[in-house]
Design a protein around this motif. Structure first.
Motif, PDB file in Angstrom:
ATOM      1  N   GLN A 134       0.898  -1.153  -0.090  1.00 55.43           N
ATOM      2  CA  GLN A 134      -0.011   0.153   0.179  1.00 55.43           C
ATOM      3  C   GLN A 134       0.837   1.311   0.160  1.00 55.43           C
ATOM      4  OE1 GLN A 134      -2.243   0.108   3.461  1.00 55.43           O
ATOM      5  NE2 GLN A 134      -0.702  -0.176   5.019  1.00 55.43           N
ATOM      6  N   HIS A 135       2.100   1.186   0.321  1.00 51.11           N
ATOM      7  CA  HIS A 135       2.929   2.350   0.373  1.00 51.11           C
ATOM      8  C   HIS A 135       3.859   2.382  -0.852  1.00 51.11           C
ATOM      9  CE1 HIS A 135       1.611   3.137   4.356  1.00 51.11           C
ATOM     10  NE2 HIS A 135       2.087   1.743   4.819  1.00 51.11           N
ATOM     11  N   GLU A 136       4.465   1.183  -1.394  1.00 46.49           N
ATOM     12  CA  GLU A 136       5.479   1.520  -2.259  1.00 46.49           C
ATOM     13  C   GLU A 136       5.053   0.387  -3.356  1.00 46.49           C
ATOM     14  OE1 GLU A 136       9.703   2.864  -0.948  1.00 46.49           O
ATOM     15  OE2 GLU A 136       8.976   0.983   0.305  1.00 46.49           O
ATOM     16  N   LEU A 137       5.888   0.516  -4.572  1.00 41.48           N
ATOM     17  CA  LEU A 137       5.395  -0.407  -6.000  1.00 41.48           C
ATOM     18  C   LEU A 137       7.031  -0.122  -6.395  1.00 41.48           C
ATOM     19  CD1 LEU A 137       3.890  -2.244  -7.388  1.00 41.48           C
ATOM     20  CD2 LEU A 137       3.380  -0.426  -8.993  1.00 41.48           C
ATOM     21  N   TYR A 138       7.933  -1.113  -6.002  1.00 45.62           N
ATOM     22  CA  TYR A 138       9.195  -0.761  -6.505  1.00 45.62           C
ATOM     23  C   TYR A 138       9.954  -2.214  -7.020  1.00 45.62           C
ATOM     24  CZ  TYR A 138      10.932  -2.366  -1.969  1.00 45.62           C
ATOM     25  OH  TYR A 138      11.257  -3.102  -1.004  1.00 45.62           O
ATOM     26  N   PHE A 139      11.029  -2.168  -7.868  1.00 42.97           N
ATOM     27  CA  PHE A 139      11.763  -3.249  -8.359  1.00 42.97           C
ATOM     28  C   PHE A 139      13.348  -3.103  -7.845  1.00 42.97           C
ATOM     29  CE2 PHE A 139      14.991  -5.362 -11.324  1.00 42.97           C
ATOM     30  CZ  PHE A 139      14.563  -6.410 -11.323  1.00 42.97           C
ATOM     31  N   THR A 140      13.791  -4.148  -7.223  1.00 36.18           N
ATOM     32  CA  THR A 140      15.149  -3.971  -6.778  1.00 36.18           C
ATOM     33  C   THR A 140      16.105  -5.400  -7.122  1.00 36.18           C
ATOM     34  OG1 THR A 140      16.610  -3.518  -4.798  1.00 36.18           O
ATOM     35  CG2 THR A 140      14.603  -4.826  -4.546  1.00 36.18           C
ATOM     36  N   TYR A 141      17.347  -5.284  -7.027  1.00 40.11           N
ATOM     37  CA  TYR A 141      18.121  -6.558  -7.152  1.00 40.11           C
ATOM     38  C   TYR A 141      19.358  -6.471  -6.411  1.00 40.11           C
ATOM     39  CZ  TYR A 141      21.320  -3.975 -10.249  1.00 40.11           C
ATOM     40  OH  TYR A 141      22.558  -3.335 -10.461  1.00 40.11           O
ATOM     41  N   SER A 142      19.823  -7.661  -6.328  1.00 38.83           N
ATOM     42  CA  SER A 142      21.108  -7.873  -5.410  1.00 38.83           C
ATOM     43  C   SER A 142      22.029  -8.760  -5.978  1.00 38.83           C
ATOM     44  CB  SER A 142      20.787  -8.403  -4.127  1.00 38.83           C
ATOM     45  OG  SER A 142      19.897  -9.377  -4.039  1.00 38.83           O
ATOM     46  N   ILE A 143      23.289  -8.826  -5.761  1.00 46.44           N
ATOM     47  CA  ILE A 143      24.277  -9.641  -6.126  1.00 46.44           C
ATOM     48  C   ILE A 143      24.769 -10.744  -5.301  1.00 46.44           C
ATOM     49  CG2 ILE A 143      26.651  -9.859  -7.037  1.00 46.44           C
ATOM     50  CD1 ILE A 143      24.923  -7.764  -8.558  1.00 46.44           C
ATOM     51  N   LYS A 144      24.685 -12.239  -6.008  1.00 44.23           N
ATOM     52  CA  LYS A 144      24.834 -13.229  -5.256  1.00 44.23           C
ATOM     53  C   LYS A 144      26.157 -13.179  -4.389  1.00 44.23           C
ATOM     54  CE  LYS A 144      21.391 -16.068  -7.844  1.00 44.23           C
ATOM     55  NZ  LYS A 144      21.155 -17.330  -8.590  1.00 44.23           N
ATOM     56  N   ASP A 145      27.290 -12.957  -5.246  1.00 47.50           N
ATOM     57  CA  ASP A 145      28.681 -12.825  -5.091  1.00 47.50           C
ATOM     58  C   ASP A 145      28.973 -11.467  -4.889  1.00 47.50           C
ATOM     59  OD1 ASP A 145      31.499 -14.225  -6.423  1.00 47.50           O
ATOM     60  OD2 ASP A 145      31.306 -13.023  -4.746  1.00 47.50           O
ATOM     61  N   ASP A 146      29.656 -11.031  -3.612  1.00 48.83           N
ATOM     62  CA  ASP A 146      29.796  -9.562  -3.247  1.00 48.83           C
ATOM     63  C   ASP A 146      31.047  -9.300  -4.086  1.00 48.83           C
ATOM     64  OD1 ASP A 146      27.767  -9.490  -1.487  1.00 48.83           O
ATOM     65  OD2 ASP A 146      28.797  -9.936   0.327  1.00 48.83           O
ATOM     66  N   SER A 147      31.765  -9.913  -4.526  1.00 53.63           N
ATOM     67  CA  SER A 147      32.917  -9.813  -5.314  1.00 53.63           C
ATOM     68  C   SER A 147      32.840  -9.059  -6.679  1.00 53.63           C
ATOM     69  CB  SER A 147      33.846 -10.956  -5.189  1.00 53.63           C
ATOM     70  OG  SER A 147      33.495 -11.971  -6.047  1.00 53.63           O
ATOM     71  N   ILE A 148      31.590  -9.437  -7.130  1.00 50.65           N
ATOM     72  CA  ILE A 148      31.195  -9.037  -8.444  1.00 50.65           C
ATOM     73  C   ILE A 148      30.809  -7.576  -8.199  1.00 50.65           C
ATOM     74  CG2 ILE A 148      29.585  -9.219 -10.274  1.00 50.65           C
ATOM     75  CD1 ILE A 148      29.713 -12.225  -9.752  1.00 50.65           C
ATOM     76  N   VAL A 149      31.155  -6.689  -9.225  1.00 56.95           N
ATOM     77  CA  VAL A 149      30.958  -5.208  -9.437  1.00 56.95           C
ATOM     78  C   VAL A 149      29.892  -5.247 -10.923  1.00 56.95           C
ATOM     79  CG1 VAL A 149      31.660  -2.902  -9.723  1.00 56.95           C
ATOM     80  CG2 VAL A 149      33.067  -4.515  -8.373  1.00 56.95           C
ATOM     81  N   SER A 150      28.662  -4.681 -10.416  1.00 54.98           N
ATOM     82  CA  SER A 150      27.693  -4.900 -11.679  1.00 54.98           C
ATOM     83  C   SER A 150      26.813  -3.514 -11.399  1.00 54.98           C
ATOM     84  CB  SER A 150      26.735  -5.978 -11.585  1.00 54.98           C
ATOM     85  OG  SER A 150      25.820  -5.917 -12.526  1.00 54.98           O
ATOM     86  N   ARG A 151      26.438  -2.989 -12.490  1.00 53.24           N
ATOM     87  CA  ARG A 151      25.307  -1.904 -12.382  1.00 53.24           C
ATOM     88  C   ARG A 151      24.563  -1.887 -13.617  1.00 53.24           C
ATOM     89  NH1 ARG A 151      28.287   2.865 -15.741  1.00 53.24           N
ATOM     90  NH2 ARG A 151      29.719   1.640 -16.922  1.00 53.24           N
ATOM     91  N   LEU A 152      23.224  -1.227 -13.723  1.00 55.64           N
ATOM     92  CA  LEU A 152      22.612  -1.123 -14.897  1.00 55.64           C
ATOM     93  C   LEU A 152      22.398   0.247 -15.103  1.00 55.64           C
ATOM     94  CD1 LEU A 152      19.207  -2.762 -15.645  1.00 55.64           C
ATOM     95  CD2 LEU A 152      19.128  -0.416 -15.561  1.00 55.64           C
ATOM     96  N   ILE A 153      22.573   0.764 -16.411  1.00 60.09           N
ATOM     97  CA  ILE A 153      22.510   2.268 -16.818  1.00 60.09           C
ATOM     98  C   ILE A 153      21.689   2.273 -17.986  1.00 60.09           C
ATOM     99  CG2 ILE A 153      24.812   2.645 -16.039  1.00 60.09           C
ATOM    100  CD1 ILE A 153      25.554   2.459 -19.135  1.00 60.09           C
ATOM    101  N   ILE A 154      21.306   3.711 -18.193  1.00 58.61           N
ATOM    102  CA  ILE A 154      20.436   4.128 -19.491  1.00 58.61           C
ATOM    103  C   ILE A 154      21.530   4.965 -20.044  1.00 58.61           C
ATOM    104  CG2 ILE A 154      19.065   6.043 -18.084  1.00 58.61           C
ATOM    105  CD1 ILE A 154      16.859   5.454 -20.328  1.00 58.61           C
ATOM    106  N   GLY A 155      21.707   4.725 -21.314  1.00 57.55           N
ATOM    107  CA  GLY A 155      22.860   5.442 -22.046  1.00 57.55           C
ATOM    108  C   GLY A 155      22.129   6.537 -22.735  1.00 57.55           C
ATOM    109  N   ILE A 156      22.872   7.439 -23.309  1.00 58.56           N
ATOM    110  CA  ILE A 156      22.462   8.676 -24.050  1.00 58.56           C
ATOM    111  C   ILE A 156      21.531   8.248 -25.095  1.00 58.56           C
ATOM    112  CG2 ILE A 156      24.316  10.246 -23.008  1.00 58.56           C
ATOM    113  CD1 ILE A 156      25.678   9.877 -25.613  1.00 58.56           C
ATOM    114  N   SER A 157      21.632   7.252 -25.791  1.00 58.87           N
ATOM    115  CA  SER A 157      20.886   6.967 -26.907  1.00 58.87           C
ATOM    116  C   SER A 157      19.722   6.247 -26.510  1.00 58.87           C
ATOM    117  CB  SER A 157      21.591   5.891 -27.762  1.00 58.87           C
ATOM    118  OG  SER A 157      22.040   4.743 -27.150  1.00 58.87           O
ATOM    119  N   GLY A 158      19.468   6.068 -25.041  1.00 61.66           N
ATOM    120  CA  GLY A 158      18.104   5.426 -24.678  1.00 61.66           C
ATOM    121  C   GLY A 158      18.341   3.996 -24.492  1.00 61.66           C
TER     122      GLY A 158
END
Length: 890
Positions: free
Chosen positions: A239-263
């Motif tokens: 009732q308060h929020e509607l959101y998506f989230t994610y986590s990494i199974k291995d803490d040593s992995i560096v990961s990100r999601l981006i939206i580029g200038i081309s969309g």
């Protein structure tokens, strides 16, 4: 900034005191209340994962405050604080406001901007966490967090972040403007604001990609999510929020999601031994699915990587340098302008096979390809056609074209592109298919047309010269009027051949006869309404598109200056909350503007009617408020022109079929330079009740003038009452603002709510709207917030609000006596005012002028009538005399 100006009265002392503050170790992860962070110093998270400080992106010399990976060799930004407010040099300093604990950024001149809001006390601290989240919290109790960067993402989605809806705020990812400029770009990624469990990508507010629905494990159109053992995905809905989230199974992995200038959104992983980022998946999957990847008149082909883009036959890149760097979004321009049958060598159509067409075509019901081509050939702004199971015509810029190698299929066809004759050499040409009974007459028709055109041009020139000469004689040698100058400028810049290399002209020049037919000769049945400018009619073009036509009346206060102003402005402004101008028409005394049709009319049509007002529940009103605020923010800050509207009111907010608000009527708007903050005018325009006091009395206007109008409008939306209708209020208040102020001071703000809203409204939202409205209508322009502040305050419950000061205006009745209203109109028009008068007669005066002028007036009136005041009077005294005349018995 509104509500915070008073905090920085002693800024010079604060800046001087900065030198004496503690210089701390750069290895720390926390900025304490007594510390400051200068350009060159950084905070580093506890596990040395992220770093926070000042930076310059790419080749830019501008300085920004942001967060980047500490361990990644190539500096990779994940968040930018001042993306739309760069500092020109390395003089920036981060510090805390001693009173409220806000984290503020000072430039070399000491100008402050709030980056993060504190708890309202002086014990705030800022910490960069190993998650990449910058948090503002109490130094006495670190669990009390007042603000966090994860709630205000830029272009990067990090593990642990929440992307989605929190009350009415939609946390979006927004692309950078370019690789050297982190300002907000054209693309945004976020959850569907309607609450549907899917992600959308918007280009300039228009959705063009969807992730598909969440099925409990993945989004249906992102199958790559099911083929990994790296991520945990979670979709939360309560009732308060509607959101998506994610986590990494291995803490040593560096990961990100981006939206580029081309969309395009990309899930990236850092590979240490390759010292590079590797893309795990991307959406849209193919490069050619990216919206307007190749720009106007460009075509994308996946087989022609790396760019995939090329220009259509007869076109060349608009910027060779940009294309060489892989930035093809600027599109292509014609090598040679079209002839449009006006020369000896008419235009040709060049074939391009295997093209996937976009959906912007106009469909015609014709029997064969010959008729389809002839239909396109007749109109200069028809740039291409196709005949594949039916006739499709494209007008203006061609965008989002894809070419698929491997032959025709049900999704592709042959596109015929209009080019100049000289550009058709060596290409597969389709000659214009003119029927045999016309071919023999073509040359004669061209000769006659050329002769008639030359004669008409000469006649028009002579008529124009005579017209201006007569006007000059009548004015007895005075300088040309603004209208004559505007007429000359407009005639000289009329886009005779729409779409021929002038990509800025995204609107049409209509023939008056076409508008007459579309509106059934401006019939009374098609009339939508009438304002100070003249009537508005509904119409329908031959292809079925519904339009609204504004017909400027000869009696209108608006002339060619406002007419041309609106054309120039709206053609260059594109936003989902601004009305779209389709074209215009000038013929003799007729001046017409053609807009997209808004089926739900204007906001005042619903708001001030007890029956229709009930259709506007709180969710709709909140949506309308947000849309108006976003539209104004775009005008003031994010558009390529900095625009002051100057006539914001309920009747100028149009509503589309989905009740989305669209700001309209830019005839009185003014363009500001990037360095301008305030201007003066001798011609005050606008509507009483919505006009800021400094504008109404002194002709001074700024973005804060629009903020005042927005505050009045916001109050009207909450209450369902007109600001000007003072007779409906009790107590000592003579208008809506005064009534609201009295109830606010008494703690009875709930009595302001429109009764038709019922009891189901979120109390904190309504209270916050009233609070923000009162902040917007304060007398001193410097006390009012900016629209950036307004959007933040309305969308985030955690943003602290300052106490508002007394509203700027009181209103004096003119009762029902026509002669008194006439007298007021004659004597109280300061600075050559042009005013639109809403329902109800009244007169408004700034509070401070009341203090200094009316007090003296009352002294002289003691025991006397207003008629006994001595002359001569100043314009202000004359206004107050006429206003007081209605209050003092004869």
């Amino acid at each position: 900034m509104g509500g915070t100006t008073g905090r920085y009265i002693l800024l010079p002392l604060m800046i001087i005191s900065t030198a004496s503050r503690i210089v701390f170790s750069l290895a720390t992860d926390t900025l304490l209340p007594s510390q400051s962070l200068r350009d060159g110093q950084t905070l580093v998270s506890a596990n040395k994962t992220f770093e926070f400080g000042f930076f310059s992106p790419g080749s830019s010399t501008n300085r920004y405050v942001g967060i980047w990976y500490h361990k990644v060799q190539k500096q990779t930004l994940v968040w930018v604080a001042n993306r739309d407010n760069a500092i020109a040099d390395k003089s920036g300093v981060l510090m805390f406001d001693d009173n409220n604990g806000d984290l503020i950024l000072l430039d070399g001149r000491g100008s402050p901007s709030v980056l993060a809001y504190g708890l309202g006390t002086n014990n705030s601290e800022a910490t960069i966490l190993d998650s990449g989240n910058l948090v503002l919290r109490s130094s006495d109790n670190t669990s009390m967090v007042s603000w966090q960067s994860f709630d205000h993402p830029t272009d990067t989605f990090l593990p642990g972040m929440k992307l989605g809806l929190n009350r009415r705020q939609n946390r979006l990812l927004t692309s950078w403007k370019s690789k050297d400029d982190p300002a907000r770009g054209d693309f945004a990624l976020g959850l569907d604001p309607s609450g549907k469990p899917e992600f959308l990508i918007w280009k300039k507010g228009t959705p063009y990609w969807t992730s598909g629905d969440w099925d409990g494990e993945i989004f249906s159109l992102i199958s790559e999510m099911a083929l990994n053992d790296i991520y945990f995905f979670e979709f939360v809905s309560d009732q308060h929020e509607l959101y998506f989230t994610y986590s990494i199974k291995d803490d040593s992995i560096v990961s990100r999601l981006i939206i580029g200038i081309s969309g395009q959104i990309q899930q990236m992983t850092w590979v240490e031994n390759q010292t590079s980022w590797v893309m795990f998946w991307a959406q849209p999957r193919t490069q050619c699915d990216v919206y307007e990847l190749c720009g106007a008149f460009g075509v994308c082909n996946e087989a022609r990587l790396p760019t995939g883009c090329e220009c259509l036959p007869g076109f060349q890149p608009a910027s060779l340098q940009d294309w060489s760097e892989g930035n093809t979004g600027g599109g292509c321009l014609r090598k040679t302008s079209l002839q449009c049958e006006s020369g000896e060598k008419p235009d040709k159509f060049v074939e391009m096979p295997h093209v996937m067409f976009n959906e912007d075509a106009t469909k015609l019901d014709v029997s064969d390809a010959k008729d389809c081509e002839s239909a396109c050939y007749k109109h200069c702004n028809c740039t291409a056609y196709a005949f594949s199971g039916g006739c499709s015509l494209w007008h203006g810029d061609l965008v989002n074209l894809q070419q698929v190698d491997g032959g025709e299929n049900i999704t592709t066809g042959t596109l015929y592109i209009r080019v100049a004759d000289s550009e058709s050499q060596g290409a597969q040409v389709s000659e214009p298919k003119i029927s045999s009974d016309h071919k023999g007459k073509k040359r004669k028709v061209l000769q006659i047309t050329a002769s008639v055109a030359a004669s008409l041009t000469l006649l028009l020139s002579c008529s124009l010269v005579c017209f201006l000469w007569i006007r000059k004689r009548r004015s007895k040698g005075t300088k040309k009027s603004h209208e004559e100058k505007s007429l000359l400028a407009l005639v000289n810049h009329l886009p005779i051949k729409i779409g021929e290399g002038d990509r800025a002209a995204e609107f049409l020049l209509y023939h008056f006869s076409d508008i007459e037919k579309a509106t059934f000769n401006f019939s009374a049945e098609n009339k939508l309404g009438e304002g100070g400018f003249g009537p508005v009619y509904k119409g329908q073009l031959p292809e079925g598109q519904e339009i609204a036509v504004k017909r400027l009346s000869a009696r209108s206060g608006q002339g060619l200056l406002e007419f041309s102003n609106e054309i120039i402005l709206i053609a260059k402004l594109q936003h989902r909350n601004l009305v779209r101008l389709l074209g215009y028409c000038i013929q003799g005394e007729e001046k017409l503007l053609v807009y997209e049709y808004m089926p739900n009319k204007s906001l005042d049509f619903f708001l001030f009617d007890p029956t229709r007002g009930a259709l506007l529940d709180w969710s709709k009103r909140a949506h309308i408020i947000e849309g108006i605020a976003q539209g104004l923010l775009y005008l003031h800050k994010h558009s390529r022109l900095r625009v002051i509207h100057r006539d914001l009111k309920a009747s100028n907010i149009l509503l589309d079929a989905d009740m989305n608000p669209k700001i309209s009527d830019f005839g009185m708007a003014r363009i500001f330079g990037s360095n301008e903050t305030q201007a003066n005018t001798n011609r005050v325009v606008g509507t009483y009740g919505y006009m800021a006091p400094e504008y109404a009395s002194q002709g001074q206007f700024s973005i804060k003038s629009d903020v005042f109008s927005f505050g009045v409008l916001l109050m009207e939306i909450v209450t369902g009452k007109r600001s000007a209708g003072f007779q409906q209020y009790g107590g000592n208040a003579l208008n809506l603002l005064g009534h609201a102020w009295e109830l606010w001071k008494a703690g009875q703000w709930s009595e302001l709510m429109d009764p038709s809203l019922g009891d189901g409204c979120p109390a904190w939202e309504v209270s916050r709207c009233i609070h923000v409205a009162l902040m917007c209508v304060q007398e001193n322009a410097g006390d009012r917030p900016t629209m950036s502040d307004v959007v933040a305050m309305l969308g985030n419950e955690s943003v602290a609000l300052a106490d508002p000061k007394q509203p700027a205006f009181f209103t004096v009745a003119t009762a029902t006596e026509a002669e008194h209203a006439s007298m007021l109109a004659a004597n109280c028009s300061l600075n050559d005012m042009t005013i639109t008068t809403p329902e109800g007669r009244y007169y408004s005066c700034p509070v401070r002028q009341v203090t200094c002028a009316v007090t003296e007036c009352l002294k002289r009136l003691f025991g006397l009538t207003c008629d006994q005041l001595e002359e001569p009077l100043t314009s202000e005294e004359r206004c107050f005399k006429n206003a007081l005349f209605l209050l003092v018995p004869k």
